[in-house]
Design a protein around this motif. Structure first.
Motif, mmCIF file in Angstrom:
data_model
loop_
_atom_site.group_PDB
_atom_site.id
_atom_site.type_symbol
_atom_site.label_atom_id
_atom_site.label_comp_id
_atom_site.label_asym_id
_atom_site.label_seq_id
_atom_site.Cartn_x
_atom_site.Cartn_y
_atom_site.Cartn_z
ATOM 1 N N ALA A 1 45.054 30.585 37.388
ATOM 2 C CA ALA A 1 43.849 30.333 36.591
ATOM 3 C C ALA A 1 43.820 28.871 36.154
ATOM 4 C CB ALA A 1 43.812 31.247 35.375
ATOM 5 N N HIS A 2 45.002 28.355 35.849
ATOM 6 C CA HIS A 2 45.084 26.962 35.410
ATOM 7 C C HIS A 2 44.827 26.003 36.564
ATOM 8 C CE1 HIS A 2 46.330 23.549 33.053
ATOM 9 N NE2 HIS A 2 47.189 23.210 33.978
ATOM 10 N N GLU A 3 45.220 26.387 37.769
ATOM 11 C CA GLU A 3 45.157 25.456 38.896
ATOM 12 C C GLU A 3 43.914 25.617 39.765
ATOM 13 O OE1 GLU A 3 46.917 22.932 39.227
ATOM 14 O OE2 GLU A 3 48.664 23.302 37.950
ATOM 15 N N SER A 4 43.120 26.646 39.549
ATOM 16 C CA SER A 4 41.903 26.803 40.355
ATOM 17 C C SER A 4 41.027 25.577 40.167
ATOM 18 C CB SER A 4 41.146 28.049 39.895
ATOM 19 O OG SER A 4 39.824 28.009 40.390
ATOM 20 N N CYS A 5 40.516 25.023 41.270
ATOM 21 C CA CYS A 5 39.720 23.799 41.144
ATOM 22 C C CYS A 5 38.354 24.092 40.558
ATOM 23 C CB CYS A 5 39.594 23.086 42.486
ATOM 24 S SG CYS A 5 38.266 23.678 43.546
ATOM 25 N N GLY A 6 37.889 25.329 40.679
ATOM 26 C CA GLY A 6 36.630 25.693 40.047
ATOM 27 C C GLY A 6 35.421 25.664 40.958
ATOM 28 N N ARG B 1 37.005 30.634 40.696
ATOM 29 C CA ARG B 1 36.771 30.045 39.379
ATOM 30 C C ARG B 1 36.716 31.125 38.302
ATOM 31 N NH1 ARG B 1 31.967 27.936 40.293
ATOM 32 N NH2 ARG B 1 30.855 29.743 39.520
ATOM 33 N N GLU B 2 35.923 32.153 38.558
ATOM 34 C CA GLU B 2 35.733 33.192 37.557
ATOM 35 C C GLU B 2 36.827 34.246 37.639
ATOM 36 O OE1 GLU B 2 33.560 32.544 35.456
ATOM 37 O OE2 GLU B 2 32.178 31.197 36.488
ATOM 38 N N GLY C 1 40.516 33.499 36.079
ATOM 39 C CA GLY C 1 40.530 33.632 34.614
ATOM 40 C C GLY C 1 40.448 35.092 34.188
ATOM 41 N N TRP C 2 39.649 35.818 34.902
ATOM 42 C CA TRP C 2 39.485 37.248 34.584
ATOM 43 C C TRP C 2 40.825 37.971 34.773
ATOM 44 C CZ3 TRP C 2 35.391 40.796 37.481
ATOM 45 C CH2 TRP C 2 35.214 41.971 36.752
#
Lengths: 787, 425
Positions: B345-350, B356-357, B360-361
């Motif tokens: 979750a921290h490293e996802s570029c988004g 991205r979603e 975090g989920w």
């Protein structure tokens, strides 16, 4: 060509096409958010997933090129589940505030949520909120609604060229943001709310005012620049809520000037009833009273007619018919930026379409601030520059283009002859010449090295020459354009099919104006001089503002001190304070009519907005005027008027009757006999004066628009600018200085910028420094004495 | 010295790694570094080198295992654009620490490999993109490169051969995603590290849209041995379709964690018991992550699996970067999955919606699960959210993020259920 199967349907498309594009062209619906046909592919929303037979995972159709025999499925159980999940992911952080969101009812996310989403989301953790950014006067932000498709980022980078929107942070902390505390530096910023698929970026002026389903739609043509974009006007009752581009028209975007001018349609500056001067003010009158006063002022008088080129072709035709019937000796003027009225070797208008300019081998822009003048053409030049195609520019000012120019030279307007002569020398050395070139060159003493850039570009197979206002408004414009014509002919850029001669016109309808008014036209300056000399008794002004716009404000004021003015029009300008009578005519969005853009494309407006007051279509006012003046009205119906127009310009009838109206181009006039040789007259003063055209404040409509005026304030430059070397040579420092010209001595705050050519005084804010617009050369002196 | 009989070869990249001061050019040369380079530059041509590398069966050591020779052969020639060679030294995959040892103890091996690869590909400018946290390693590399320049092993006209190549070290800024080759390219271009979609592949349009080859440190460090001993020699080491030796970074519940280079095909159990001194507790591991944290987990039933690309795929996982994380029966698999979810979750570029979603989920769900606050219905949500991330995004980070969660659900359903029930009761 590549043949593939989409949902068992055999489809043939060009190789390299994406699966999504293939689907779109063949009416197969694939949902998507981030894809936009005018932008680069980002492939980040993942909504457009499809299955390809033999592939072990679903493919994003927007970034997957088709291949021969490929078998694609767009509707399977697995894809249904995938789309459901994408919707669920997207809605994790998206607020459920559709009832208070302007996008509601016109929102991709909402539509897809209904069509593809699950009925209930399962996310039960905390949601996030995002801080909004100020994106200037036209874009409202609500970044919590953002789905990070990056369309706006790509728009800012690729279309606007400003790059002032970007992505911050990573993962689900990712946000879209502008540059802190700065408005978007783009004349296209109003397109961002259209580009945004959700309610993150919304139109600010119309924010919270209406729901999409309450609006009625009107189609019209924008007349705010010669590009003449198709527009869709959205209104609720009498209120015009916004203007948007029309899907499927030649231009997918419109500029801020054309979009936000709408608040002027309902501004206090509108002329909505006939008015007669009473002392220092005006009083309402009936049409009868107003015409009685008009007849009193004009009957048996020597009259000059000034009109705006922005009326519809029908309106312009009616002016000509009225003139011929009532004032057969009257001179007419319609161009406020042309000093030299001798015929031009190539008349105003474009020989090329903007698509052709985009793909030409070379483009040369001569003395034109295209970003302000023709923002949509600038967009095409930006596109070609992204594809690595060259654009050369020569002119007095390093105008901001938001793209990288391949070649650029700063020159003074008085150097144009030397530039062209230098280019002629070079092409002749390469064996390219045209009859008359030697004579032309012999009349010019100097040679300017910037001519090399021009000559180099002319060597290309196709070369688009875009000639701008620095040449068109030159005192010796006819000879410059003849010189350029010789160059173009010598290099084969004047032949049928390869004609690259484009002269940026003052406004719309240029082809019609030179065809229909060619024999009676005069310069606006000439009319004012005649009035001032007592050779005219009255002026009739049909929708133009020579005091607020153009290059003759001082002359106009001096003339109007002497002769009375009858104003016919839809909106007041600074000139209105001189009027004796004001007769209301319907505005461009309130009529059915035909227009010509600079390329010669026929644009039709056929679903007008409702009129507010007593205004009538211009042709009716003109015919009534003819009647009141004692003439038989030349036409009594719109059909008869159109017949008269078609008789003068048969090609307009052909275009209007054609199913492919957009492909019928009305050609630009040529004057084979226009062989003007350079004049050998020295400028009166050592420095040249060039004034800026600002899209936010030029024209009566723009000045009456508060939205555009506000943007004009944000994007304003200093009043008057010069190159630092110019001041250094004179031993002067920036600050208040005296500009001495034939108009006398005026003090201005002078700033320095090396974007201005040395030897040029650049009037950046015409309205403020309006008193200099009449001037072509001047001298700078310190405030204290006569140094 | 590496034996010329492939049967006797036990290590390639680590052959000289224990020699004191091997990082210094003088020492490295005394031990044979660059000895074969003049032969390559003067007697080999590009096609021959690529042919030898193809024959060698070398597959990329960074994680994807793509055949190196094939990758090189995809580079178009005579495009009018420069070709770039980028060494991926971003080594960010949790559990992996092999490239670091090559760079800090035997940097000249990597440099020699890069010169040979660069020569084969017609490269003038090559870069080493090194993980930002590797401060000391970057220093060692830069010192080694400076020595190589001084000895005319780099720069113009290398050793009088007429071939010129420049080598620059670029330090990353700490993003895991920059180990993905296209994100690495974006980052090297000075942009935020976000992977590009493919096609176009970097071999055709990579660094500054020019043909580009990105190879892992270990891959490039294998090239000198392959060219010296020949492709067939290398192909005879290891196992079929998994030629050569591989460095495994073993961590977790073993007695002697560390880097071990062994011929491919060595059984997992042999590696752990013979090299790593066996498990800390018990006789068989509870779970094993065999190829870095992105690889799906294995359990005790796979303990005797030979370490080859194919065998691991068959077992439902992958060899990846060769980072083996061993967990004995004391491991809390839910906590481990939660910790890894946090990482992704921290490293996802988004960029991509699912990642991205979704990352975090997953993390938020895992936090609740670990804390015993998850409802039984959340297990299905967790599975759904993880399953629909994998394979739906531009790069494979989402797959990596889904792997630990899905492995936990697959192999340890009882533990998961117990954690839900535990607090509800």
């Amino acid at each position: 060509m590549t043949t593939l199967f989409i949902d068992d349907k055999e489809i043939t498309v060009e190789p390299g096409t994406s699966i999504l594009e293939a689907c779109r062209r063949h009416g197969i619906e694939v949902p998507y958010f981030c894809y936009h046909p005018e932008l680069s592919v980002a492939a980040n929303c993942r909504m457009c997933l499809v299955e390809v037979e033999g592939w072990n995972k679903p493919a994003a159709s927007c970034c997957t090129p088709v291949s021969e025999g490929m078998k694609v499925r767009t509707r399977t159980e697995a894809l249904k589940k995938d789309r459901e999940m994408i919707m669920e992911y997207l809605l994790i952080h998206h607020p459920l505030d559709c009832p208070v969101c302007d996008q509601g009812g016109d929102c991709k996310l909402q539509d897809y949520a209904v069509e593809y989403g699950p009925s209930k989301g399962r996310y039960s953790e905390p949601k996030r909120a995002v801080i909004n950014y100020d994106l200037g006067p036209f874009v409202n932000t609500c970044m919590t609604r953002c789905i990070h498709c990056t369309r706006c980022v790509r728009f800012a980078n690729e279309i606007a060229g400003t790059g002032d929107i970007g992505v911050l942070n990573r993962g689900d902390h990712m946000t879209i943001a502008g540059i802190v505390e700065e408005a978007l530096e783009s004349e296209l910023s109003g397109n961002l709310p259209d580009i945004c698929p959700v309610g993150a970026l919304l139109d600010k002026p119309s924010h919270d005012l209406a729901r999409p389903w309450e609006l009625s739609h009107h189609s019209s043509t924008c007349i705010q620049c010669p590009n003449g974009c198709d527009i869709q006007i959205e209104s609720r009752g009498e209120q015009v809520m916004r203007i948007r581009p029309v899907e499927g028209s030649p231009e997918p975007f419109i500029c801020d000037r054309g979009r936000y001018v709408y608040d002027s349609f309902r501004s206090p500056a509108r002329i909505l009833e006939p008015q007669i001067r009473q002392g220092d003010g005006f009083g309402s009158a009936t049409w009868e009273e107003a015409f009685a006063r008009t007849v009193e002022l004009l009957k048996d008088k020597r009259v000059g007619i000034l009109f705006s080129p922005y009326w519809s072709l029908e309106g312009l035709m009616s002016i000509r018919l009225m003139r011929d019937a009532v004032f057969p000796d009257a001179k007419v003027a319609f161009d406020l930026h042309r000093r030299d009225m001798r015929p031009f070797a190539f008349e105003e208008g474009f020989s090329m379409t903007t698509e052709q300019i985009e793909s030409a081998d070379q483009v040369v822009v001569l003395g034109c601030d295209l970003r302000q003048r023709l923002p949509l053409l600038m967009l095409r030049l930006r596109k070609r520059s992204r594809q690595g195609r060259p654009v050369t520019r020569i002119g007095a000012m390093n105008y901001r283009t938001n793209m990288s120019l391949s070649n650029d030279a700063l020159i003074r307007p008085r150097d144009w002859h030397a530039v062209i002569a230098r280019a002629m020398e070079q092409v002749q050395q390469l064996g390219k010449t045209a009859a008359g070139m030697d004579e032309w060159m012999a009349s010019v003493d100097g040679r300017h090295e910037a001519g090399k850039l021009l000559a180099d570009a002319l060597m290309a197979d196709t070369c688009a020459l875009i000639v701008g206002e620095e040449i068109r408004s030159h005192e010796d414009a006819a000879s410059l354009i003849y010189g350029l014509d010789l160059l173009m002919r010598a290099c084969g850029h004047a032949e049928e099919g390869r004609d690259g001669r484009n002269l940026v016109p003052e406004a719309m309808n240029a082809q019609m104006l030179s065809a229909v008014f060619g024999d009676v036209r005069a310069s606006a300056g000439e009319l004012f001089a005649l009035a001032q000399a007592g050779e005219l008794d009255a002026l009739v002004l049909v929708g133009s503002d020579p005091v607020g716009d153009g290059l003759f404000p001082s002359a106009a004021k001096a003339a109007l001190e002497r002769v009375p003015l009858v104003q016919v029009g839809a909106i007041e300008g600074e000139i209105s304070r001189y009027a004796e009578v004001k007769l209301p005519a319907a505005a461009y969005v309130e009529i059915e009519g035909t227009f010509l853009n600079m390329e010669g494309r026929v644009r039709t407006a056929n679903k007008p907005v409702k009129s507010l007051g007593e205004e009538r279509p211009l042709w009716k006012v003109m015919m009534r005027l003819a009647m009141e003046m004692g003439s038989e009205p030349p036409v009594v119906s719109l059909e008869e008027l159109r017949e008269a127009l078609y008789a003068a310009m048969p090609e307009v009838r052909d275009a209007c009757n054609s199913v492919e109206c957009d492909a019928c181009l009305i050609r630009v006039g040529r004057n084979r006999d226009a062989r003007a040789l350079p004049r050998k007259t020295a400028e009166a003063f050592p420095l040249d004066v060039v004034s800026r055209y600002s899209m936010y404040r030029e024209g009566m409509w723009a000045r009456a628009s508060e939205l555009l005026s506000e943007a004009g304030r944000i994007h304003a430059l200093d009043d008057v600018l010069v190159h630092p070397d110019t001041l250094a040579e004179l031993g002067l420092k920036p600050g208040p200085l005296v500009v001495e010209s034939f108009l006398g001595r005026h003090t201005f705050d002078i700033g320095v910028r090396d974007d201005v050519s040395p030897g040029v005084i650049y009037i950046a804010k015409r309205g403020v420094a309006g008193d200099l617009s009449d001037v072509t050369s001047a001298r700078l002196v310190g405030c204290g004495g006569d140094s | 010295m590496i034996p010329s009989d492939p049967k006797q070869v036990t290590q390639i990249c680590f052959d000289r790694i224990r020699i004191p001061d091997q990082r210094r050019l003088e020492v490295a040369r005394a031990n044979g570094a660059y000895s074969f380079l003049p032969t390559v530059l003067n007697e080999f041509n590009s096609e021959q080198i690529i042919e030898e590398v193809k024959k060698s069966g070398l597959r990329g050591r960074g994680g994807a295992g793509f055949p190196t020779g094939l990758k090189w052969s995809f580079v178009p020639r005579n495009t009018g654009k420069p070709t770039y060679l980028l060494c991926n030294a971003d080594e960010g995959e949790p559990g992996t620490f092999k490239d670091r040892d090559i760079m800090r103890y035997d940097p000249h091996l990597l440099i020699e490999g890069m010169i040979m690869a660069g020569y084969a590909l017609g490269v003038r400018d090559a870069y080493i993109y090194i993980r930002g946290e590797f401060v000391a390693e970057a220093r060692v590399l830069n010192e080694a490169i400076a020595e190589a320049y001084a000895a005319n092993l780099l720069g113009e006209n290398i050793l009088g051969s007429g071939y010129s190549m420049h080598l620059t070290v670029h330090r990353g800024a700490g993003a895991y995603i920059c180990g993905e080759e296209t994100a690495l390219i974006e980052s090297l271009e000075g942009k935020p590290g976000r992977p590009r979609f493919k096609p176009p592949f970097p071999a055709v349009e990579g660094f500054y849209r020019c043909p580009t080859v990105v190879n892992n440190v270990e891959t490039l460090s294998t090239i000198p041995a392959i060219l010296k001993h020949g492709g067939d020699w290398h192909a005879a080491i290891g196992a079929p379709n998994s030629a050569g030796c591989k460095i495994f970074s073993v961590s977790g519940h073993v007695n002697r964690p560390g880097n071990y280079e062994v011929p491919m095909g060595t059984p997992l159990k042999t590696l752990i018991e013979d090299y790593c001194g066996g498990l800390k507790r018990g006789t068989v591991p509870k779970a094993i992550i065999p190829g870095g944290s992105s690889a799906p987990w294995l359990t005790s039933e796979h303990y005797e699996l030979p370490l080859t690309f194919d065998d691991l795929v068959k077992a439902g996982s992958m060899l990846g970067s060769g980072a083996i994380i061993v967990m004995d029966e004391t491991a809390d698999v839910i906590k481990i999955a939660r910790r890894l979810s946090h990482f992704y979750a921290h490293e996802s570029c988004g960029q991509c919606t699912p990642c991205r979603e979704g990352t975090g989920w997953l993390e938020r769900l895992m936090i609740r699960l670990e804390a015993g606050k998850a409802r039984a219905s959340d297990i299905e949500v967790l599975r759904d959210a993880a399953e629909h991330m994998a394979g739906r995004t531009i790069c494979a980070l989402a797959d990596g993020a889904a792997a630990p969660v899905l492995s936990m659900l697959k192999h340890f359903p009882e533990e998961v259920r117990a954690r839900v029930v535990e607090k509800a009761a």
